[in-house]
Design a protein around this motif. Structure first.
Motif, PDB file in Angstrom:
ATOM      1  N   THR A 129      -0.046   0.816  -5.330  1.00  0.00           N
ATOM      2  CA  THR A 129      -1.119   1.708  -4.885  1.00  0.00           C
ATOM      3  C   THR A 129      -2.463   0.988  -4.801  1.00  0.00           C
ATOM      4  O   THR A 129      -3.243   1.185  -3.865  1.00  0.00           O
ATOM      5  CB  THR A 129      -1.238   2.910  -5.839  1.00  0.00           C
ATOM      6  N   ALA A 130      -2.714   0.119  -5.785  1.00  0.00           N
ATOM      7  CA  ALA A 130      -3.991  -0.598  -5.841  1.00  0.00           C
ATOM      8  C   ALA A 130      -3.966  -1.898  -5.043  1.00  0.00           C
ATOM      9  O   ALA A 130      -4.949  -2.642  -5.028  1.00  0.00           O
ATOM     10  CB  ALA A 130      -4.351  -0.892  -7.290  1.00  0.00           C
ATOM     11  N   ASN A 131      -2.852  -2.156  -4.358  1.00  0.00           N
ATOM     12  CA  ASN A 131      -2.717  -3.371  -3.554  1.00  0.00           C
ATOM     13  C   ASN A 131      -2.885  -4.636  -4.414  1.00  0.00           C
ATOM     14  O   ASN A 131      -3.522  -5.611  -3.999  1.00  0.00           O
ATOM     15  CB  ASN A 131      -3.723  -3.381  -2.408  1.00  0.00           C
ATOM     16  N   LYS A 132      -2.304  -4.618  -5.615  1.00  0.00           N
ATOM     17  CA  LYS A 132      -2.372  -5.753  -6.533  1.00  0.00           C
ATOM     18  C   LYS A 132      -1.049  -6.528  -6.501  1.00  0.00           C
ATOM     19  O   LYS A 132       0.026  -5.937  -6.450  1.00  0.00           O
ATOM     20  CB  LYS A 132      -2.639  -5.281  -7.966  1.00  0.00           C
ATOM     21  N   ARG A 133      -1.139  -7.810  -6.583  1.00  0.00           N
ATOM     22  CA  ARG A 133       0.064  -8.643  -6.622  1.00  0.00           C
ATOM     23  C   ARG A 133       0.609  -8.623  -8.044  1.00  0.00           C
ATOM     24  O   ARG A 133      -0.063  -9.043  -8.990  1.00  0.00           O
ATOM     25  CB  ARG A 133      -0.275 -10.078  -6.221  1.00  0.00           C
ATOM     26  N   ILE A 134       1.830  -8.142  -8.206  1.00  0.00           N
ATOM     27  CA  ILE A 134       2.447  -8.014  -9.528  1.00  0.00           C
ATOM     28  C   ILE A 134       3.615  -8.985  -9.637  1.00  0.00           C
ATOM     29  O   ILE A 134       4.402  -9.142  -8.712  1.00  0.00           O
ATOM     30  CB  ILE A 134       2.915  -6.560  -9.789  1.00  0.00           C
ATOM     31  N   THR A 135       3.685  -9.673 -10.760  1.00  0.00           N
ATOM     32  CA  THR A 135       4.833 -10.524 -11.044  1.00  0.00           C
ATOM     33  C   THR A 135       5.444 -10.086 -12.362  1.00  0.00           C
ATOM     34  O   THR A 135       4.795  -9.419 -13.169  1.00  0.00           O
ATOM     35  CB  THR A 135       4.437 -12.009 -11.122  1.00  0.00           C
ATOM     36  N   VAL A 136       6.680 -10.474 -12.579  1.00  0.00           N
ATOM     37  CA  VAL A 136       7.406  -9.974 -13.738  1.00  0.00           C
ATOM     38  C   VAL A 136       8.027 -11.123 -14.515  1.00  0.00           C
ATOM     39  O   VAL A 136       8.674 -11.996 -13.944  1.00  0.00           O
ATOM     40  CB  VAL A 136       8.488  -8.962 -13.320  1.00  0.00           C
ATOM     41  N   ALA A 153      -1.430 -18.619  -8.508  1.00  0.00           N
ATOM     42  CA  ALA A 153      -2.829 -18.269  -8.242  1.00  0.00           C
ATOM     43  C   ALA A 153      -2.996 -16.870  -7.665  1.00  0.00           C
ATOM     44  O   ALA A 153      -4.085 -16.280  -7.756  1.00  0.00           O
ATOM     45  CB  ALA A 153      -3.438 -19.290  -7.285  1.00  0.00           C
ATOM     46  N   GLU A 154      -1.946 -16.302  -7.079  1.00  0.00           N
ATOM     47  CA  GLU A 154      -2.035 -14.973  -6.476  1.00  0.00           C
ATOM     48  C   GLU A 154      -1.726 -13.850  -7.455  1.00  0.00           C
ATOM     49  O   GLU A 154      -1.916 -12.675  -7.132  1.00  0.00           O
ATOM     50  CB  GLU A 154      -1.091 -14.892  -5.278  1.00  0.00           C
ATOM     51  N   THR A 155      -1.246 -14.196  -8.628  1.00  0.00           N
ATOM     52  CA  THR A 155      -0.855 -13.182  -9.609  1.00  0.00           C
ATOM     53  C   THR A 155      -2.063 -12.391 -10.090  1.00  0.00           C
ATOM     54  O   THR A 155      -3.039 -12.958 -10.579  1.00  0.00           O
ATOM     55  CB  THR A 155      -0.174 -13.836 -10.822  1.00  0.00           C
ATOM     56  N   GLN A 156      -1.987 -11.060  -9.978  1.00  0.00           N
ATOM     57  CA  GLN A 156      -3.053 -10.184 -10.464  1.00  0.00           C
ATOM     58  C   GLN A 156      -2.609  -9.330 -11.648  1.00  0.00           C
ATOM     59  O   GLN A 156      -3.419  -9.004 -12.519  1.00  0.00           O
ATOM     60  CB  GLN A 156      -3.536  -9.287  -9.325  1.00  0.00           C
ATOM     61  N   VAL A 157      -1.337  -8.978 -11.664  1.00  0.00           N
ATOM     62  CA  VAL A 157      -0.777  -8.200 -12.773  1.00  0.00           C
ATOM     63  C   VAL A 157       0.565  -8.814 -13.160  1.00  0.00           C
ATOM     64  O   VAL A 157       1.410  -9.049 -12.302  1.00  0.00           O
ATOM     65  CB  VAL A 157      -0.564  -6.716 -12.388  1.00  0.00           C
ATOM     66  N   ASN A 211       8.049   4.359   2.008  1.00  0.00           N
ATOM     67  CA  ASN A 211       6.801   5.102   1.866  1.00  0.00           C
ATOM     68  C   ASN A 211       5.918   4.565   0.752  1.00  0.00           C
ATOM     69  O   ASN A 211       4.863   5.133   0.464  1.00  0.00           O
ATOM     70  CB  ASN A 211       7.102   6.585   1.606  1.00  0.00           C
ATOM     71  N   GLY A 212       6.356   3.505   0.096  1.00  0.00           N
ATOM     72  CA  GLY A 212       5.561   2.924  -0.971  1.00  0.00           C
ATOM     73  C   GLY A 212       5.714   3.614  -2.299  1.00  0.00           C
ATOM     74  O   GLY A 212       4.853   3.483  -3.173  1.00  0.00           O
ATOM     75  N   LEU A 213       6.798   4.357  -2.503  1.00  0.00           N
ATOM     76  CA  LEU A 213       7.032   5.078  -3.752  1.00  0.00           C
ATOM     77  C   LEU A 213       7.979   4.294  -4.653  1.00  0.00           C
ATOM     78  O   LEU A 213       9.075   3.906  -4.229  1.00  0.00           O
ATOM     79  CB  LEU A 213       7.617   6.462  -3.476  1.00  0.00           C
ATOM     80  N   ALA A 214       7.572   4.069  -5.877  1.00  0.00           N
ATOM     81  CA  ALA A 214       8.404   3.374  -6.856  1.00  0.00           C
ATOM     82  C   ALA A 214       9.358   4.352  -7.515  1.00  0.00           C
ATOM     83  O   ALA A 214       8.967   5.481  -7.853  1.00  0.00           O
ATOM     84  CB  ALA A 214       7.531   2.699  -7.910  1.00  0.00           C
ATOM     85  N   THR A 251       0.843  -1.178   0.000  1.00  0.00           N
ATOM     86  CA  THR A 251       0.000   0.000   0.000  1.00  0.00           C
ATOM     87  C   THR A 251       0.882   1.233   0.000  1.00  0.00           C
ATOM     88  O   THR A 251       1.755   1.368   0.848  1.00  0.00           O
ATOM     89  CB  THR A 251      -0.920   0.023   1.234  1.00  0.00           C
ATOM     90  N   ALA A 252       0.681   2.117  -0.949  1.00  0.00           N
ATOM     91  CA  ALA A 252       1.494   3.315  -1.048  1.00  0.00           C
ATOM     92  C   ALA A 252       0.841   4.474  -0.315  1.00  0.00           C
ATOM     93  O   ALA A 252      -0.375   4.567  -0.227  1.00  0.00           O
ATOM     94  CB  ALA A 252       1.696   3.685  -2.509  1.00  0.00           C
TER      95      ALA A 252
END
Length: 554
Positions: A94-101, A115-119, A205-208, A24-25
């Protein structure tokens, strides 16, 4: 080569490009900071691409090479620039989404597709390879494949990197795991030529933001650089760009800043029918392979530069084999290779008839070809119909060895390879050479701890049908457990074995049902370097944004 042995070249050091992000940012910053570097191509690039489940491209992007792992993300983002990556990571946090690369998609485990991957952040459009005059180093974007790198470096400047043989592997994960290949005994690991790295990280602080970390020990970001020399993917951030320059290289001539690609190489393929293999012959062959590496481990020598894969295929496949490569320009290369081939045949105990090819003494069991380097590299990387096959399922387990394989381990290997079990015809145990120039770097200079190892193994099987999952996974698990039964079913660091290889990730290492030793999974991968990696993790990913089942723990 037959289809089995050609496929076995798949596993030359693949890896996961990055891991997962969730958090969460408290603020948003998508502008590229001054520490990042913007190229002209980036400035002219179009917007990133977003693929949703309704898009016809979605099915091609929800999984990698291993079809055991398939995700159902809400969207897949293909960035074109570092700023795009910053924006995508920030949006997910920010959107609390699980991101994988995903880089090349060759990760053996479910670190990217689960199964947890959202983005999913697919790095495939960021694949440029250029020479950066400001840094006097070669810049490689995080989505490039090994073939992208080899072709660009060789064609543009006549240089190369000692990377893996499976050329669709992505550079992102390959480097992060300390990737190796056919030139590594001659020129070291690929991370031994890493000069700097650009990484998108997330602060407390959650800033990329994007930062650049360099080899320079005086760089305040140096620890972040060090973590990218073998710390594995998915723990610190998203790699958007690497820079490569060999330590000690001087001047501004790009053709002299990385190893020169060999003009020609010898490639030998050697196969014996299982019908010619006795238990004693098998034992002598496996012992000879390790003993030869023990005796020929000096960096800078011709024998110390020869690289080989030994393919101990299950008897259902019909044969055992080796694939060998050596720089043909090295002193006495043809004789060194001829002697090695003769020694292997003698160890197995098979009578041979000498056959001369390109100055090398072959037999009826081997074929040697003298090829230009890039042609030979493409040949090894593409001859198998399954090596680059994106429809297969797989399981893999690894070990490093400091000396020749002990007899009790050889006996356990033979038991499972000669068994009447019915795994895939692609099941077996693969040995890969190490040592040589790899061993000339200390175990703490990079995050790769197993510098003293003379070889590594990969216990594996790949297959097509999900209904065959159990028989193949059971065969690999049982073979691995029996070989390392004396040390809790895993190759604990001791005087013989030296842990596991992070680019062959194995989820079972963290499961007490399969690892009954007192050595934790992370110490099997990184040994004493894990504490420093944890320190880097706390400094650069304090919120534990980037994580997966075997990422660095804070």
């Amino acid at each position: 080569m037959n289809k089995l042995n050609r496929r076995r070249l798949l596993t030359a050091g693949s890896g996961v490009a990055v891991g997962t992000a969730m958090g969460t940012a408290v603020g948003i910053s998508t502008a590229l900071p001054a520490s990042a570097e913007v190229t002209e191509a980036e400035a002219a690039a179009g917007p990133s691409v977003t693929v949703t489940p309704a898009d016809h491209r979605y099915a091609d992007m929800r999984s990698g090479m291993n079809q055991r792992w398939v995700a159902s993300p809400e969207k897949i983002v293909l960035p074109r620039t570092t700023a795009d990556v910053v924006a995508a990571v920030q949006s997910a946090v920010t959107a609390n989404k699980r991101i994988t690369v995903s880089g090349g998609g060759h990760c053996f485990e479910d670190f990217v597709y689960n199964a947890e991957t959202q983005v999913v952040l697919n790095m495939g459009l960021m694949n440029a390879v250029t020479f950066d005059k400001n840094r006097q180093a070669f810049a490689v974007e995080g989505g490039a494949t090994l073939l992208d790198v080899y072709e660009a470096l060789h064609g543009g400047w006549g240089v190369t990197l000692p990377g893996g043989i499976c050329h669709s592997v992505g550079i992102g994960g390959h480097v992060l795991g300390g990737g190796f290949g056919m030139l590594s005994r001659q020129h070291g690991l690929i991370v031994d030529h890493l000069h700097a790295v650009e990484v998108v990280v997330v602060d407390a602080n959650g800033l990329a933001r994007a930062v650049v970390a360099t080899r320079d020990a005086a760089d305040p970001n140096h620890d972040l650089f060090w973590a990218h020399t073998g710390g594995g993917g998915g723990s610190f951030g998203v790699v958007t760009r690497y820079w490569f320059r060999t330590p000690g290289a001087t001047g501004s001539d790009p053709t002299k800043l990385l190893p020169k690609a060999p003009a020609e190489i010898y490639i030998s393929s050697l196969f014996w029918p299982w019908s010619k293999v006795t238990k004693d012959g098998f034992s002598r062959l496996v012992a000879y392979y390790g003993e030869w590496l023990e005796k020929n481990n000096t960096a800078g020598t011709t024998a110390g530069s020869l690289f080989s894969w030994m393919l101990l295929n299950h008897q259902i496949a019909g044969n055992l084999g080796l694939i060998i490569q050596i720089d043909a320009s090295l002193p006495n290369a043809a004789q060194v290779l001829s002697d090695y081939l003769a020694g292997l045949n003698a160890a197995l105990g098979v009578p041979t008839t000498p056959v001369r090819r390109d100055g090398v003494t072959d037999s009826e069991y081997s074929t040697t070809r003298k090829l230009s380097w890039l042609r030979g590299t493409k040949y090894i990387g593409s001859v198998s119909p399954t090596q680059l096959d994106p429809t297969m399922r797989g399981v893999h387990k690894s070990s490093h060895l400091l000396k020749a394989t002990p007899q009790n381990q050889i006996d356990a290997m033979y038991k499972h390879l000669a068994s009447t079990d019915r795994p895939s015809t692609f099941a077996g145990i693969v040995y890969a050479s190490a040592g040589g120039k790899i061993a000339s770097v200390s175990s703490t200079a990079t995050a790769v701890a197993q510098r003293a190892a003379i070889m590594k193994t990969n216990f594996e099987s790949v297959w097509y049908d999900a209904r065959d999952d159990d028989v193949n996974m059971t065969w690999v698990r049982n073979a691995f457990a029996d070989v390392y039964a004396d040390t809790g079913g895993v190759p604990v660091p001791n005087t013989v074995t030296d842990g596991c290889y992070i680019n062959y990730p194995d989820g079972d290492l963290g499961d007490p049902a399969y690892n009954t030793s007192s050595v934790a999974w992370h110490d099997l991968y990184w040994k004493g370097n894990y504490a420093r990696l944890q320190k880097v993790k706390r400094a650069w990913d304090p919120r534990n944004v980037f994580r997966h089942r075997q990422s660095i723990r804070p």
